[in-house]
Design an enzyme around this catalytic site. Structure first.
Site, PDB file in Angstrom:
ATOM      1  N   ARG A   1       0.847  -1.190   0.000  1.00 37.56           N
ATOM      2  CA  ARG A   1       0.000   0.000   0.000  1.00 37.56           C
ATOM      3  C   ARG A   1       0.883   1.241   0.000  1.00 37.56           C
ATOM      4  NH1 ARG A   1      -1.905   0.880   4.331  1.00 37.56           N
ATOM      5  NH2 ARG A   1      -1.166  -0.902   5.527  1.00 37.56           N
TER       6      ARG A   1
ATOM      7  N   TYR B   1      -1.345  -3.642  -6.887  1.00 38.39           N
ATOM      8  CA  TYR B   1      -1.068  -4.386  -5.665  1.00 38.39           C
ATOM      9  C   TYR B   1      -2.190  -4.339  -4.628  1.00 38.39           C
ATOM     10  CZ  TYR B   1       1.028  -6.525  -1.712  1.00 38.39           C
ATOM     11  OH  TYR B   1       1.253  -7.391  -0.677  1.00 38.39           O
TER      12      TYR B   1
ATOM     13  N   LYS C   1      -9.501  -2.429   1.917  1.00 34.36           N
ATOM     14  CA  LYS C   1      -9.220  -1.256   2.734  1.00 34.36           C
ATOM     15  C   LYS C   1     -10.024  -0.033   2.251  1.00 34.36           C
ATOM     16  CE  LYS C   1      -6.733  -3.328   5.684  1.00 34.36           C
ATOM     17  NZ  LYS C   1      -5.700  -4.228   5.382  1.00 34.36           N
TER      18      LYS C   1
ATOM     19  N   HIS D   1     -10.308  -2.229  11.731  1.00 33.42           N
ATOM     20  CA  HIS D   1      -9.221  -3.097  11.231  1.00 33.42           C
ATOM     21  C   HIS D   1      -8.959  -4.193  12.262  1.00 33.42           C
ATOM     22  CE1 HIS D   1      -4.819  -3.115   9.485  1.00 33.42           C
ATOM     23  NE2 HIS D   1      -5.559  -4.053   8.950  1.00 33.42           N
TER      24      HIS D   1
ATOM     25  N   SER E   1      -1.079  -3.310  10.391  1.00 35.76           N
ATOM     26  CA  SER E   1      -0.721  -4.231   9.314  1.00 35.76           C
ATOM     27  C   SER E   1       0.547  -5.011   9.666  1.00 35.76           C
ATOM     28  CB  SER E   1      -0.501  -3.448   8.022  1.00 35.76           C
ATOM     29  OG  SER E   1      -1.679  -2.733   7.718  1.00 35.76           O
TER      30      SER E   1
ATOM     31  N   CYS F   1       1.083  -7.156  11.998  1.00 34.68           N
ATOM     32  CA  CYS F   1       1.366  -7.249  13.428  1.00 34.68           C
ATOM     33  C   CYS F   1       0.627  -8.409  14.097  1.00 34.68           C
ATOM     34  CB  CYS F   1       1.028  -5.938  14.125  1.00 34.68           C
ATOM     35  SG  CYS F   1       2.163  -4.613  13.691  1.00 34.68           S
TER      36      CYS F   1
ATOM     37  N   ASP G   1      -9.039  -9.621   9.342  1.00 41.20           N
ATOM     38  CA  ASP G   1      -8.547  -8.282   8.980  1.00 41.20           C
ATOM     39  C   ASP G   1      -9.551  -7.158   9.239  1.00 41.20           C
ATOM     40  OD1 ASP G   1      -6.208  -6.905   7.871  1.00 41.20           O
ATOM     41  OD2 ASP G   1      -7.484  -6.391   6.171  1.00 41.20           O
TER      42      ASP G   1
ATOM     43  N   ARG H   1       2.236 -12.219  -0.287  1.00 38.34           N
ATOM     44  CA  ARG H   1       0.924 -12.562   0.284  1.00 38.34           C
ATOM     45  C   ARG H   1       0.315 -13.795  -0.364  1.00 38.34           C
ATOM     46  NH1 ARG H   1      -1.462  -8.744   4.283  1.00 38.34           N
ATOM     47  NH2 ARG H   1       0.206  -7.246   4.498  1.00 38.34           N
TER      48      ARG H   1
HETATM   49  P1  GTP Z   1      -2.122  -7.592   7.630  1.00 39.91           P
HETATM   50  O1  GTP Z   1      -2.637  -8.655   6.736  1.00 39.91           O
HETATM   51  O2  GTP Z   1      -1.065  -6.748   6.989  1.00 39.91           O
HETATM   52  O3  GTP Z   1      -3.198  -6.724   8.196  1.00 39.91           O
HETATM   53  O4  GTP Z   1      -1.275  -8.307   8.815  1.00 39.91           O
HETATM   54  P2  GTP Z   1      -1.699  -9.162  10.105  1.00 39.91           P
HETATM   55  O5  GTP Z   1      -1.974  -8.231  11.230  1.00 39.91           O
HETATM   56  O6  GTP Z   1      -2.746 -10.153   9.764  1.00 39.91           O
HETATM   57  O7  GTP Z   1      -0.314  -9.900  10.496  1.00 39.91           O
HETATM   58  P3  GTP Z   1       0.095 -11.457  10.423  1.00 39.91           P
HETATM   59  O8  GTP Z   1      -0.729 -12.317  11.323  1.00 39.91           O
HETATM   60  O9  GTP Z   1       0.146 -11.847   9.004  1.00 39.91           O
HETATM   61  O10 GTP Z   1       1.561 -11.397  11.023  1.00 39.91           O
HETATM   62  C1  GTP Z   1       2.580 -10.595  10.479  1.00 39.91           C
HETATM   63  C2  GTP Z   1       3.931 -11.004  10.983  1.00 39.91           C
HETATM   64  O11 GTP Z   1       3.956 -11.001  12.408  1.00 39.91           O
HETATM   65  C3  GTP Z   1       4.335 -12.407  10.553  1.00 39.91           C
HETATM   66  O12 GTP Z   1       5.691 -12.360  10.136  1.00 39.91           O
HETATM   67  C4  GTP Z   1       4.209 -13.230  11.803  1.00 39.91           C
HETATM   68  O13 GTP Z   1       5.093 -14.304  11.823  1.00 39.91           O
HETATM   69  C5  GTP Z   1       4.481 -12.229  12.916  1.00 39.91           C
HETATM   70  N1  GTP Z   1       3.749 -12.583  14.163  1.00 39.91           N
HETATM   71  C6  GTP Z   1       2.425 -12.855  14.269  1.00 39.91           C
HETATM   72  N2  GTP Z   1       2.082 -13.182  15.543  1.00 39.91           N
HETATM   73  C7  GTP Z   1       3.224 -13.088  16.269  1.00 39.91           C
HETATM   74  C8  GTP Z   1       3.533 -13.293  17.666  1.00 39.91           C
HETATM   75  O14 GTP Z   1       2.683 -13.630  18.486  1.00 39.91           O
HETATM   76  N3  GTP Z   1       4.828 -13.087  18.037  1.00 39.91           N
HETATM   77  C9  GTP Z   1       5.785 -12.702  17.145  1.00 39.91           C
HETATM   78  N4  GTP Z   1       7.029 -12.524  17.599  1.00 39.91           N
HETATM   79  N5  GTP Z   1       5.547 -12.521  15.824  1.00 39.91           N
HETATM   80  C10 GTP Z   1       4.282 -12.706  15.387  1.00 39.91           C
HETATM   81  C1  SPV Z   2      -2.778  -4.455   5.403  1.00 42.28           C
HETATM   82  O1  SPV Z   2      -1.797  -3.849   4.945  1.00 42.28           O
HETATM   83  O2  SPV Z   2      -3.307  -4.130   6.501  1.00 42.28           O
HETATM   84  C2  SPV Z   2      -3.334  -5.606   4.673  1.00 42.28           C
HETATM   85  C3  SPV Z   2      -2.858  -5.840   3.316  1.00 42.28           C
HETATM   86  O3  SPV Z   2      -4.203  -6.297   5.174  1.00 42.28           O
HETATM   87  S1  SPV Z   2      -3.585  -4.782   2.146  1.00 42.28           S
HETATM   88  O4  SPV Z   2      -4.739  -5.463   1.570  1.00 42.28           O
HETATM   89  O5  SPV Z   2      -2.581  -4.507   1.123  1.00 42.28           O
HETATM   90  O6  SPV Z   2      -4.039  -3.570   2.799  1.00 42.28           O
HETATM   91 MN    MN Z   3      -4.721  -5.531   7.297  1.00 38.70          MN
END
Ligand code: GTP
Ligand code: SPV
Ligand code: MN
Length: 590
Positions: free
Chosen positions: A73, A201, A210, A230, A252, A254, A281, A374
């Site tokens: 983004r 993208y 979003k 979110h 994002s 996290c 999400d 992704r």
């Molecule tokens: P978006 O799709 O961008 O909104 O991201 P999201 O919030 O769904 O994040 P996601 O669950 O995909 O995790 C993103 C990164 O954080 C990955 O590299 C995970 O491995 C890492 N991660 C997730 N949960 C944990 C945790 O409990 N501890 C740690 N250290 N890393 C974590």
């Molecule tokens: C984020 O960035 O919070 C996502 C991926 O979930 S995107 O769809 O690119 O916003």
């Molecule tokens: Mn997201």
């Protein structure tokens, strides 16, 4: 397949107007049939836009590479175009709508010449339900069509549900030249319109996600008395079969997808606990007739971060990607036509192409997959999908959890003291930036409610809306804050995270039921170590104590940062939040 699927004159007139500007060679309506989807996949493979993967190992799976300058983004090129600048607020970028339409019309002029314009009628939420909102995306990208078919509910039934009404979100997307300098992601909340140009993208172009389900929907939610957030949504099933639902807002990349799909530690599993995923999400929240807050996930699939996903960290996500999945910007294993990414396993393929499509030598230290690579996968392929996923009523929420990446300052978990205080806790969230948006990674920035890039109006008004909602919900969820990302002096994460986060969720639910005491600190309630279930976890109680520590000196530094941020948000910050901030500062100084 090009036949018109509706007689709705608002839809037809608008498509006409957009086609006059972009001048496609033809127009194709997406009907949601498997047959049409298959034809599009075939076409995308014939042009090289997608690569078909090993159909025995990964049935229905494809790989796509974006342009190298187009991998996340672009918040700096995202605009909220309200007639009055004040209504977009100081945190959002703004362009006058008239000027914006004029500027983008030039970029769209003839942008689809020689190409096909696809008309995608889609629903956010279950078609025909009270919660559902409809959109139409016009795009020149088959990749977008195929992703939208997974991420949203697409088809003629959406147009039937819309009938002759004008109430749909008008989305226009053209890849144009993928020119970064002229990339625009523009929202016109007062016109129910989204215009996106020069990107291909994810969040820039899958306009239901979003752009609609957060930026436009947050604007609508304020007008109509509901919330677009979110947030992931998960259910924890107790051994007696009762299920309690939690939403959590993390910025994002996290950990939303990971938490939403978590597998409980063994000793909880043995007792009969289960976790069910409703969403990973986005949550739309409304007040139910019973006086509780109810949530639905308006999406139909997961657009998840690939790196770090493996059979230990998130086996459910990995299983979800084993069929009917589109992978974007991961490594292509040429030996068996499968995919790979950093953190999948310890065996990077030897004969492979990196995310850019170059021959990749896994020993040269370079990354094979892009950090924001992704998977786009169907919710219905997820082994832990909640049986309420398709329930039009959604699920009742017991707790709301905020969280971010903080190396220090924020403890593992704390509870706010009221809805107002909880809104304050959300408003002061901060997190280290990630690869999900272009720009520097690892810099701490304020990201209130994980919505900084996604609120479709003034941030102060958005906080005001949170406070108003709290006054309207007779039986509101309790509000908490977590931080899985505290690090030691060497920069290693101290808390094991992932499935072990269940232990923290269990404390949260116990607090909601009034079953455990807690320690009152200046920032809120923190667990006594004895009340966190650490059975089967190889971690010293002293270390957990450290994770729960509230350092007044660090927090006072934070207060200064919060004051700066509130000043930046400007005159619409509710006085209640300043009251909360002043009270926090007083407590910290004592
Ligand atoms: P978006 O799709 O961008 O909104 O991201 P999201 O919030 O769904 O994040 P996601 O669950 O995909 O995790 C993103 C990164 O954080 C990955 O590299 C995970 O491995 C890492 N991660 C997730 N949960 C944990 C945790 O409990 N501890 C740690 N250290 N890393 C974590
Ligand atoms: C984020 O960035 O919070 C996502 C991926 O979930 S995107 O769809 O690119 O916003
Ligand atoms: Mn997201």
């Amino acid at each position: 397949m090009s036949a018109t699927m509706t007689k709705n004159r608002y839809v037809l007139n608008w498509i006409d107007e957009m086609a006059k500007m972009t001048r496609p060679a033809k127009i194709v309506w997406i009907d949601g049939t498997e047959q049409q989807e298959e034809e599009l996949r075939r076409e995308a493979c014939s042009t090289g836009e997608m690569t078909k993967l090993n159909q025995e190992l990964l049935p229905g799976c494809y790989l796509h590479r974006t342009a190298i300058n187009d991998v996340a983004r672009v918040e700096g090129r995202t605009f909220i175009c309200t007639r009055k600048k004040e209504d977009a607020g100081n945190i959002n970028n703004w362009i006058d709508p008239k000027e914006c339409y004029a500027r983008l019309s030039k970029l769209y002029d003839g942008a689809m010449e020689g190409k096909t314009m696809y008309v995608i009628p889609y629903s956010m939420g279950i078609v025909g339900s009270d919660f559902a909102k409809y959109g139409i995306e016009l795009t020149d990208s088959i990749y977008v069509v195929l992703n939208m078919l997974i991420m949203t509910r697409v088809g003629k039934n959406v147009l039937d549900a819309l009938g002759d009404e004008p109430g749909f979100i008008k989305g226009l997307h053209a890849k144009a030249q993928l020119d970064e300098e002229n990339r625009y992601i523009c929202h016109f909340p007062e016109d129910n319109t989204i215009w996106s140009v020069n990107s291909g993208y994810g969040g820039n172009v899958l306009l239901g996600k979003k752009c609609f389900a957060l930026r436009i929907a947050s604007y609508l939610g304020r007008k109509e008395g509901w919330m677009a957030e979110h947030m992931l949504i998960l259910g924890i099933e107790f051994p007696d079969g009762e299920i309690k639902y939690i939403t959590a807002a993390f910025p994002s990349a996290c950990g939303k997808t990971n938490l939403a799909m978590l597998i409980p530690p063994e000793f909880y599993r043995k007792k009969g606990f289960k976790v069910w995923t409703v969403g990973d999400d986005i949550a739309w929240l409304r007040i139910g007739r019973d006086g509780r807050l109810w949530a639905v996930n308006p999406e139909n699939g997961f657009f998840g971060v690939a790196p770090g996903t493996n059979d230990k960290s998130n086996p459910n996500a990995l299983a979800t990607t084993k069929k009917n999945t589109i992978f974007t910007n991961v490594v292509e294993n040429l030996d068996n036509e499968t995919v790979w990414w950093e953190g999948l396993d310890k065996n990077p393929p030897k004969n492979a192409l990196n995310w850019k499509g170059e021959k990749w030598d896994c020993t040269d230290g370079s990354k094979g997959a892009h950090p924001n690579s992704r998977f786009t996968a169907m919710a219905t392929n997820c082994p832990c999908l909640s049986n309420k996923f398709n329930d039009p009523a959604g699920v009742p929420i017991t707790a709301i959890v905020f969280g971010g990446r903080r190396a220090r300052t924020a403890p593992l978990v704390y509870q706010s003291t009221s809805w107002q205080n909880g809104t304050f806790v959300g408003s002061i969230m901060a997190s280290e930036t990630t690869a999900a948006a272009s720009g520097a990674v690892g810099v701490v920035r304020r990201d209130p409610m994980a919505m900084r890039p996604f609120v479709g109006y003034d941030m102060g008004d958005y906080w005001g809306h949170w406070l108003d909602m709290g006054k309207m919900i007779p039986n509101p969820p309790k509000i908490f804050h977590v931080n899985w990302f505290r690090t030691d002096d060497e920069g290693h994460f101290i808390w094991p995270g992932y499935g072990e986060n269940m232990r923290v969720l269990m404390w949260i639910l116990a607090r909601c039921e009034g079953k455990v005491d807690a320690k009152k600190t200046p920032i809120g309630y923190v667990p006594f170590v004895k009340d966190l279930d650490l059975e089967g976890l190889d971690i010293d109680e002293k270390i957990v104590e450290g994770l729960l520590d509230v350092d007044a000196k660090l927090w006072l530094e934070d207060v200064a940062g919060i004051r700066e941020f509130y000043a930046q948000v400007g005159s619409r910050v509710p006085t209640e939040l300043y009251d909360e901030l002043n009270a926090l500062e007083d407590r910290l100084k004592k």
